[in-house]
Write an enzyme that holds these catalytic residues in place. Structure first.
Site, PDB file in Angstrom:
ATOM      1  N   LYS A 213       0.672  -7.326  -2.892  1.00  0.00           N
ATOM      2  CA  LYS A 213      -0.040  -6.206  -1.894  1.00  0.00           C
ATOM      3  C   LYS A 213      -0.681  -6.715  -0.777  1.00  0.00           C
ATOM      4  CE  LYS A 213      -0.463  -2.290  -5.308  1.00  0.00           C
ATOM      5  NZ  LYS A 213      -1.371  -1.436  -5.999  1.00  0.00           N
ATOM      6  N   ARG A 247       0.276  -5.273 -13.594  1.00  0.00           N
ATOM      7  CA  ARG A 247       1.319  -4.626 -13.556  1.00  0.00           C
ATOM      8  C   ARG A 247       1.990  -5.401 -12.292  1.00  0.00           C
ATOM      9  NH1 ARG A 247       3.100  -1.243  -9.243  1.00  0.00           N
ATOM     10  NH2 ARG A 247       4.660   0.529  -9.802  1.00  0.00           N
TER      11      ARG A 247
END
Length: 269
Positions: A213, A247
């Site tokens: 991210k 995740r």
């Protein structure tokens, strides 16, 4: 990682208990998710991706059909359902041993996945709504509640409020996600990471979703493709601060990080 946490996930309708962190592998059936390498479109690509997640030690396969990347176009419910029907049918027919979650913020889409394909884990990036909570309570699913709040104190208030709403709706199987990358600037993301252990006060499993991210690649002056090393470092920090589920795009690396930390914990004991 030194405490022996036990938590429950409703997997394919069956309660499964874990006493160690597990990995959720990402399956993006969108044409525009932020990490291009993760996109899978054909039946072969979807089958290969899910089989790879399982073979590398992933426990949950998280299937998403609506990109939530910054600046992205939100898919219509019709498009999202069409993509999910295609992917979930392939997974049902060709992949064995996969526990599936659906990454959606639409109650209508979640209901379709549950009723037509038996999915019992909802990964909702929107903080949810009463309709979604009632659906999770009715189906007795595992519901992943994510925070879009900018600072840790606001996230704690959200978790306190929404977990009460979920219990009232009959949902007892809740996982908390601090929401890295959602509604937070760089400092907000790292503030959540520094204080992540505080979210354990609710007595619920924690999911950390930091894989490739912006909080990692932008801070390191690279791009999502160059963020694997940074992702592994942050995943380890998340595990040390109480994460039960990672995740990720890169399952093998996350599984290896868990194994090494568990080995260190065993030695220290």
């Amino acid at each position: 990682m030194t405490d022996k946490r036990t938590y429950k996930i409703i997997a394919d309708g069956t309660p499964v208990r874990y006493n160690h962190p597990i990995v959720m592998g990402i399956v993006n059936v969108t044409p525009d998710s932020f990490y291009a390498v993760s996109r899978v479109q054909t039946d072969y690509e979807i089958s290969a991706r899910v089989n790879k997640i399982i073979s590398e030690g992933g426990t949950i396969v998280d299937v998403g059909a609506c990109s939530t990347r910054p600046g992205g176009v939100v898919a219509s419910e019709a498009d999202e359902m069409s993509r999910l029907r295609f992917a979930l049918q392939i997974i049902r027919n060709e992949v064995h041993g996969a526990v599936v979650s659906v990454d959606t913020f639409s109650p209508k889409v979640a209901r379709m996945c549950m009723e037509e394909f038996g999915v019992t884990i909802i990964n909702d990036v929107s903080e949810g709504c009463e309709e979604m909570y009632e659906l999770a309570g009715k189906i007795k699913s595992t519901y992943i509640l994510m925070s879009c709040q900018p600072d840790p104190d606001a996230t704690k208030r959200l978790f306190a409020e929404r977990t009460k709403m979920l219990r009232k709706a009959g949902c007892r199987n809740v996982v908390l996600d601090p929401g890295y990358g959602f509604g937070k600037d760089i400092e907000g993301n790292y503030a959540h990471l520094r204080r992540q252990e505080e979210f354990r006060e609710f007595g619920l499993p924690l999911l950390a979703a930091v894989s490739r991210k912006r909080m990692i690649w932008q801070y390191l002056d690279t791009d999502p493709a160059g963020a694997l090393n940074g992702t592994t470092v942050v995943n380890v920090l998340c595990l040390l601060r109480g994460a039960d589920i990672l995740r990720v795009h890169d399952v093998k690396e996350a599984v290896e990080a868990i194994k090494i930390l568990e080995a260190c914990s065993s030695v220290s004991e």
